[in-house]
Enzyme design. Structure first.
Site, PDB file in Angstrom:
ATOM      1  CB  SER A 191      -0.734   0.166   1.072  1.00  0.00           C
ATOM      2  OG  SER A 191      -1.424   1.397   1.278  1.00  0.00           O
ATOM      3  CE1 TYR A 206      -4.537  -1.891   5.025  1.00  0.00           C
ATOM      4  CE2 TYR A 206      -3.355   0.228   4.876  1.00  0.00           C
ATOM      5  CZ  TYR A 206      -4.058  -0.882   4.278  1.00  0.00           C
ATOM      6  OH  TYR A 206      -4.018  -1.233   2.999  1.00  0.00           O
ATOM      7  CE  LYS A 210      -1.845  -3.879   3.350  1.00  0.00           C
ATOM      8  NZ  LYS A 210      -2.377  -5.132   2.317  1.00  0.00           N
TER       9      LYS A 210
END
Length: 300
Positions: A191, A206, A210
């Site tokens: 991402s 998150y 990533k």
């Protein structure tokens, strides 16, 4: 203390395992340019041909289903769509069957945190499809909790699915490819959150999951190269999917769009070109690489 010293001594005297690099003579990694007999149009088609069968995790999601369609369009022989709730995409998968009646498309309920489920599903895919040649990891979860308020369980869940789940699937698929004696391709979904901190939403768990995927991509690219297995990742920007929709996200969407040179979110279809590049003939010398697909957001 004495025990610690003993452990350190054993580490010093232990012989570490070493990675084996591929050689130019390996049939698994050799160059495969188009035959000289091909005409221009055939050479263009050859460049982006996809060969073999793919496992796609998070297979009921929007990005995964777009990827599934693209893989079939470019020549994939079969697909195994894994998801914790594969029936959620029943109608879309039914349409794929109708569009590609000559291909094998199977679905399986798989939790990417469960090693036993993954091993069983890889075995099933190899048996039904004939081989496993690609892995595309789209399974993932978000989570917008301020770090200071986050419970340990939420932190672990996000990392277990996004990071550990990707590793376990890659490990199982790599073992299958090694047993087959065939080359293959593994693609993670990282991402832009791995490249900078999100705004305005708080996503520490998150982001870190990533970011770790970028390191995992390079580590596995190095370790698996001797088996002819290439490992890469895609880093999408904000994509216009149901996960980023709804009145509650209007302020965030406006913020994301205002800080993007193209002024908009990405369409899921726009991620398929880079994916096909990585898994097709075009990507046979791309290994350990992350491709950012974000409309230029990382330019700022």
């Amino acid at each position: 203390m004495a025990g610690d010293e003993e452990d350190r001594a054993s580490l010093v005297n232990r012989q570490l395992p070493e990675m084996t690099l591929s050689t130019k003579d390996s049939p698994l990694t050799k160059a495969r340019p188009p035959p000289d007999s091909l005409k221009s149009a055939e050479r263009a088609q050859f460049r982006f041909e996809v060969h073999g069968n793919a496992i796609i995790t998070g297979g009921a999601g929007t990005l995964a289903l777009e990827a599934a369609e693209a893989l079939l369009e470019h020549g994939a022989s079969g697909l195994a769509l894994w998801d914790v709730s594969p029936d959620a995409a029943f109608e879309t998968i039914k349409k794929l069957h109708a569009r590609f009646p000559d291909r094998r498309i199977m679905t399986e309920a798989v939790d990417v945190r469960d090693e036993a489920q993954i091993a069983s599903a890889v075995e099933s895919a190899a048996k039904v499809l004939g081989s496993v040649d690609m892995l595309c990891c789209f399974a993932g979860v978000v989570g917008c909790t301020h770090a200071i308020e986050m419970k340990a369980d939420e932190w672990r869940r996000i990392h277990d699915i996004n990071l550990t789940g990707s590793f376990l699937c890659a490990q199982a698929v790599a073992r299958q490819m090694r047993a087959q004696g065939t080359p293959g391709s593994i693609t993670f979904t990282a991402s832009i959150s791995a490249h900078h901190t999100n705004w305005p939403q708080p996503q520490a768990a998150y982001n870190s999951s990533k970011t770790a995927l970028l390191s995992l991509t390079k580590s596995l690219a190095a370790e698996l190269s001797s088996y002819g297995i290439r490992v890469n990742s895609l880093s999408p920007g904000y994509m216009d999917t149901i996960l980023n929709d709804g009145p509650g996200l209007e302020r965030a969407r406006n913020s994301w769009n205002s800080r993007n040179p193209m002024g908009r979110m990405g369409h899921p279809w726009e991620l398929t070109g880079p994916l096909i590049t990585l898994v097709s003939n075009a990507g046979r010398y791309i290994n350990g690489t992350d491709i950012i697909v974000d409309g230029g957001a990382m330019a700022f």
